[in-house]
Structure formats: C-alpha cells, structure tokens
Design an enzyme around this catalytic site. Structure first.
Site, short mmCIF file in Angstrom:
data_model
loop_
_atom_site.label_atom_id
_atom_site.label_comp_id
_atom_site.label_asym_id
_atom_site.label_seq_id
_atom_site.Cartn_x
_atom_site.Cartn_y
_atom_site.Cartn_z
N HIS A 123 0.84 -1.20 0.00
CA HIS A 123 0.00 0.00 0.00
C HIS A 123 0.88 1.25 0.00
O HIS A 123 2.08 1.17 0.28
CB HIS A 123 -0.90 0.03 1.24
N ASP A 142 0.86 5.23 1.81
CA ASP A 142 0.20 5.93 2.92
C ASP A 142 -0.49 7.18 2.37
O ASP A 142 0.11 7.92 1.59
CB ASP A 142 1.22 6.31 4.00
N ARG A 167 7.98 -9.08 15.23
CA ARG A 167 8.35 -7.72 14.83
C ARG A 167 7.37 -6.75 15.50
O ARG A 167 6.15 -6.96 15.44
CB ARG A 167 8.28 -7.59 13.31
C1 GA4 Z 1 -2.51 2.90 5.42
C2 GA4 Z 1 -1.67 3.82 6.32
C3 GA4 Z 1 -2.14 3.81 7.81
O1 GA4 Z 1 -1.71 2.58 8.43
C4 GA4 Z 1 -3.68 3.93 7.91
C5 GA4 Z 1 -4.27 2.72 7.19
C6 GA4 Z 1 -5.80 2.54 7.23
C7 GA4 Z 1 -6.24 1.58 8.35
O2 GA4 Z 1 -5.50 0.69 8.74
O3 GA4 Z 1 -7.38 1.75 8.79
C8 GA4 Z 1 -6.19 2.02 5.81
C9 GA4 Z 1 -4.93 2.23 4.92
C10 GA4 Z 1 -4.01 3.10 5.75
C11 GA4 Z 1 -5.27 2.88 3.57
C12 GA4 Z 1 -6.59 2.34 2.91
C13 GA4 Z 1 -7.66 1.97 3.95
C14 GA4 Z 1 -7.39 2.77 5.22
C15 GA4 Z 1 -6.67 0.59 5.72
C16 GA4 Z 1 -7.40 0.57 4.42
C17 GA4 Z 1 -7.70 -0.53 3.75
C18 GA4 Z 1 -4.10 4.10 9.36
C19 GA4 Z 1 -4.15 5.01 6.99
O4 GA4 Z 1 -4.34 6.18 7.28
O5 GA4 Z 1 -4.39 4.49 5.74
#
Ligand code: GA4
Length: 333
Positions: free
Chosen positions: A205, A207, A272
């Site tokens: 993914h 951020d 981890r």
């Molecule tokens: C990825 C980055 C951060 O960990 C996060 C994640 C969020 C979550 O875990 O709830 C998201 C992911 C993240 C992006 C797309 C969506 C939202 C999980 C998911 C499938 C906290 C963020 O801000 O975006």
C-alpha cells in the site's frame, strides 16, 4: 491471534525472498540521511525524488522515549487475545487483529491504531490498561511529540531544498492543532514459512498522509517497491527511523516526490514490533501542487481536494488500490 488454516494462508503469502530471486533483493543502498550533517538537505530531496523513502540517523529522538514505548507495546501485545479485544475492534481507533481497515484486507498482524489529536481520550483502551492507562498515554504522547518534531525538521529541510520561501509550508500542517495525524503500534508474530511462502504481515500500500515515520525492533519484514514487481527488503535497525513520503506530499510536489509502495512480510522466527507516526494535515486543508514548485508551463497532474475528501475516499478503498488515480487530471490530447 487466531491461527490460520493453510488455504487461508495462501491468500496472503509471497514467495520467500532470496538473493537469487530476481524479483526481489536485499538492499543496503537505500538513502541514509544524517540529520546533523550539512548535506542532509540535498540528500533528502534526492531520496524523496528517487525512492520516496530513506533512513534517518542522528534524529534527536530520546532513546528513553523509544524504549518506554516499546516496552509498553510489548507488554500490551503479550496480553491474552481476549484481554486485548476489550480495546477493539477499531472504529477507526483501538485494537485490531488480522483485519486491516473495513474493506476485506487481512494480514498476519495485530495493532493499536490511535489519533494524535490531544483531545483523544484513551477511554476505549482503559478496560485493558486499567489504572496503567496514564503510563501508556504518556509513553505514546512523549514519543509522538518527539517524532513529530523530527518529521517537521525533515519537512523544513525539504522546503529549503526545494527553494520554497515559506520554510514551514509543509511542517505547519503537522504542527496545526487540527492536524489529522495518526499513530499505530503493530505486532507481527513469527510465522513459519508455508509451502515455501512467507506470510504477508501488512499488504502492499501507499500511505495517504504527507509523511510517515517508522521505527521497529530488530526484526526484518519491511519491504519497499521500486518498480512494479520489484521489492527491496529493508534491513531492520532499531536505532534509526525510516521515513516514507505519502500520497498528499506527492500531490503537493506535483509528482516530484514519490509516495512509495511498501509492505511487511512476517519473519519466521522473531516477533516484529513497529511504531509509525502518520503526519497528516487538518481535514479542511486543500491539497494541490504548490504553485511555487510548478516550472514554466507545467500543468497540475492532480485535481485539488481537501484532506477530508481524500481520506474519505481512501477509507473506502482496498489496501493495495491506487488511491491517487481518482484525483489525477486526464491529460488533454
Ligand atoms: C494505510 C496507512 C495507515 O496505516 C492507515 C491505514 C488505514 C487503516 O488501517 O485503517 C487504511 C490504509 C491506511 C489505507 C486504505 C484503507 C485505510 C486501511 C485501508 C484498507 C491508518 C491510513 O491512514 O491508511
């Protein structure tokens, strides 16, 4: 943590990494930035353009803040699952296990997701921490405030390196009282390789925020993607921080800085534990390429959006989706 059956494991596993595997390799030449050195500014800009990722040393974060928070995290994750679940499921903050977000993503991970908003009350975690909740809260707060300062220093050096007059053009977004930043503690339990495949702890993914600052214990797992299908394993270093550029920063620099795709693969022997600060702007902030960064007749690659709009859209996506493409401008032919 629930034990997975074999077919389920195959859904989110990758072939074991090895140097002979041409699709991935272990790298020691990711950019290393010494924040105390005068060349940090130039190296930072280069790292953000080439990789969207770098390692930071001489960061100024107190080792006590780091070790306090790590021991709090280890203590929490060592509790029985039934105890930890009293702080979940995340909505969106709190404890989560295996389920990431709300759109069907899973990983070999358990975590605590928090907002950095000072008004956030830790009520949801109180059933687990009891009277120790204040100790946990202060370990998180001390760590975040120190890491946020480092992130802001990096953002100010980057503004300088990009020859932007307003030194705090990026850092003010994290410093704003309304900044919508997040923090997560992750625990990846060790997992035996299954049929020659390693388990995905946290799927690939990017951020959504501006900048993310990660630190982990000395267990491997983090990988970044250079090109499609080409992954690099990042050797762990518990004394350094790893920084990655988020989607919003890619937009503000009109694609000059890269929001790096990354993932975590579970180690087969060791746990981890990682902690990540996600520096985001206030919800109402308009995200668009900075006019001062546009050269000559350069066109904006993105439609303007607010962080609220982007976040709303991101939270309806799957982890591996390209979230920025919905906001790209279609080039006129
Ligand atoms: C990825 C980055 C951060 O960990 C996060 C994640 C969020 C979550 O875990 O709830 C998201 C992911 C993240 C992006 C797309 C969506 C939202 C999980 C998911 C499938 C906290 C963020 O801000 O975006």
């Amino acid at each position: 943590m629930v034990v997975l059956s074999k077919p389920e494991i195959e859904h989110f596993s990758v072939p074991i990494m090895s140097c002979s595997n041409s699709s991935s390799f272990i790298s020691s030449n990711i950019p290393l930035i010494d924040l105390s050195k005068p060349d940090a500014t130039t190296l930072l800009v280069k790292a953000c353009e080439e990789f969207g990722f770098f390692k930071v040393v001489n960061h100024g974060v107190s080792p006590d803040f780091i070790s306090n928070l790590e021991s709090q995290a280890v203590k929490f994750f060592s509790l029985p699952l039934s105890e930890k679940q009293k702080a979940g499921p995340p909505d969106p903050f709190g404890y989560g296990s295996k389920i990431i977000g709300s759109n069907g993503d899973v990983g070999w991970v358990e975590y605590v997701l928090l907002t950095t908003n000072p008004e956030f009350n830790y009520k949801g975690l109180a059933p687990v921490f009891g009277e120790n909740i204040e100790i946990f809260r202060s370990a998180v707060t001390d760590y975040i405030s120190s890491v946020k300062n480092m992130a802001c220093l990096i953002l100010e050096l980057l503004a300088d390196g990009l020859k932007i007059q307003e030194k705090n053009v990026f850092s003010k977004l994290l410093m704003d009282e309304q900044s919508d930043s997040a923090f997560r503690l992750n625990h990846y339990p060790p997992c035996q390789d299954v049929n020659g495949r390693s388990l995905i702890g946290f799927g690939e993914h990017t951020d959504p925020q501006i900048i993310s600052v990660l630190r982990s214990n000395n267990t491997s797992g983090l990988q970044i993607s250079l090109k499609e299908g080409h992954w690099i394993s990042i050797p762990p270093d518990q004394n350094s921080f790893f920084v990655n550029i988020g989607d919003s920063f890619q937009v503000m620099t009109n694609g000059r800085f890269k929001s790096v795709k990354h993932r975590v693969v579970a180690d087969n022997r060791k746990s981890r534990v990682s902690m990540i600060y996600f520096g985001g702007p206030p919800l109402s902030e308009k995200i668009a390429p900075l006019p001062s960064l546009m050269k000559g007749s350069e066109d904006s690659l993105y439609k303007e959006f607010t962080w609220f709009e982007y976040k709303k859209s991101a939270y309806t996506s799957r982890l591996s989706d390209n979230r920025l493409c919905l906001f790209e401008k279609i080039a006129a032919s």
